[in-house]
Design an enzyme around this catalytic site. Structure first.
Site, PDB file in Angstrom:
ATOM      1  N   SER A 152      86.832  60.157  57.555  1.00 39.36           N
ATOM      2  CA  SER A 152      87.566  60.098  56.609  1.00 39.36           C
ATOM      3  C   SER A 152      88.418  58.427  56.213  1.00 39.36           C
ATOM      4  CB  SER A 152      88.891  61.080  56.481  1.00 39.36           C
ATOM      5  OG  SER A 152      89.742  60.763  55.548  1.00 39.36           O
ATOM      6  N   TYR A 165      95.830  64.129  61.105  1.00 41.98           N
ATOM      7  CA  TYR A 165      94.523  64.301  60.483  1.00 41.98           C
ATOM      8  C   TYR A 165      94.018  62.790  60.692  1.00 41.98           C
ATOM      9  CZ  TYR A 165      90.733  64.469  56.900  1.00 41.98           C
ATOM     10  OH  TYR A 165      89.628  64.473  56.044  1.00 41.98           O
TER      11      TYR A 165
END
Ligand SMILES: NC(=O)c1ccc[n+]([C@@H]2O[C@H](COP(=O)([O-])OP(=O)(O)OC[C@H]3O[C@@H](n4cnc5c(N)ncnc54)[C@H](O)[C@@H]3O)[C@@H](O)[C@H]2O)c1
Length: 261
Positions: A152, A165
């Site tokens: 990501s 994350y």
């Protein structure tokens, strides 16, 4: 001149977290190009539904349940796949976010409880590590293999309120780069694809959600959210014989949200 067909006939692939979203489209695309696909999901009903779609389109797939963050669970799944489809040639580490159906609330990091970080590392970092441990050895033995890990832009550029994350995704990219160094001489490549905001198929945003997305898209050169097919196309390239000299790299598939040198 070589004609590139992206034909995966004879290859066996596993796509993790492929019961919905990006993973579903990756699984369908690999099957459509001839691969036999193990469709993994923590929620087996989702994987079964994707297998039914692949079979209806004339492809070959099986549904396999496992929690990719759990090494024993992945080991059991690997044995199941080998028995049903043969040894795995292509590993796509797609399972991510916060695990099955978990919310990802933005939170000031300094107010977070360390126990809340675990679920991000469990699926986004230990998932790819467990799956690589289970499948890469066979690829090395057979002198051909592909590992593609979905990461990501949160891990490249950082995302406020999603520090755990972001750290887990950056960890997965670092892991892939390190592993790539040992694999090149064995004909096995390892690359990552970094996504920014994806649209959610079948989820109509609320008016407030739509306004938020519109505001967010002002930061994108291509002013729309990502589609699963945007990602599946790059996975296909990296999983195929058309990319034998690409390894240790990251491909941002992000509508120009960030640029990389
Ligand atoms: N959606 C986005 O905006 C976005 C942005 C950047 C990166 N990503 C990454 O792209 C990938 C796909 O995202 P998505 O939004 O399509 O996913 P999603 O959350 O919609 O679906 C993921 C699937 O993985 C399964 N799963 C979750 N934890 C699992 C586990 N431990 N073991 C096995 N299966 C598990 C879930 O059951 C679910 O079906 C993820 O790695 C995610 O982190 C997504």
């Amino acid at each position: 001149m070589t004609k590139f067909t992206f034909d995966l006939t004879g290859k066996v692939a596993i796509v993790t977290g492929a019961g919905q979203g990006v993973g579903r489209e990756i699984a369908r695309t690999l099957a459509d190009h001839g691969a036999k696909v193990a469709v993994n999901d923590f929620v087996i009903e989702r994987a079964r539904a994707v297998v039914a779609e692949i079979e209806a389109a004339g492809g070959k797939a099986i549904a396999v349940q496992a929690d990719v963050g759990d090494a024993a669970s992945v080991g059991k799944m690997a044995a199941e796949i080998e028995k049903a489809l043969g040894p795995v040639d292509i590993l796509v580490n797609n399972a991510g976010n916060a695990g099955p159906d978990a919310d990802m609330p933005r939170i000031d990091f300094w107010t977070s409880d360390s126990a809340e970080w675990d679920r991000y590392f469990h699926v986004n970092l230990f998932g790819p590590m467990n799956c690589a441990r289970a499948f890469i050895g066979g690829m090395v033995d057979r002198k051909w293999g592909r590992m593609v890990t979905i990461v990501s832009d949160a891990g490249r550029a950082g995302e406020q309120g999603h520090e755990a994350y972001s750290a887990a995704k950056a960890g997965a990219a670092g892991f892939s780069r390190a592993l790539a160094r040992s694999l090149g001489r064995h004909g096995v490549t390892a690359n990552t694809i970094s996504l920014s905001t994806m649209g959610r198929e079948g989820h109509e945003p609320t008016p407030e959600g739509a306004a938020l997305i519109k505001e967010m898209m002002k930061r994108y050169v291509i002013r729309r959210q990502g589609k699963p097919s945007d990602v599946a196309a790059v996975v296909l390239l990296l999983a195929s014989d058309a990319s034998p000299w690409i390894t240790g790299q990251n491909y941002p598939v992000n509508g120009g949200f960030t640029f990389a040198l």
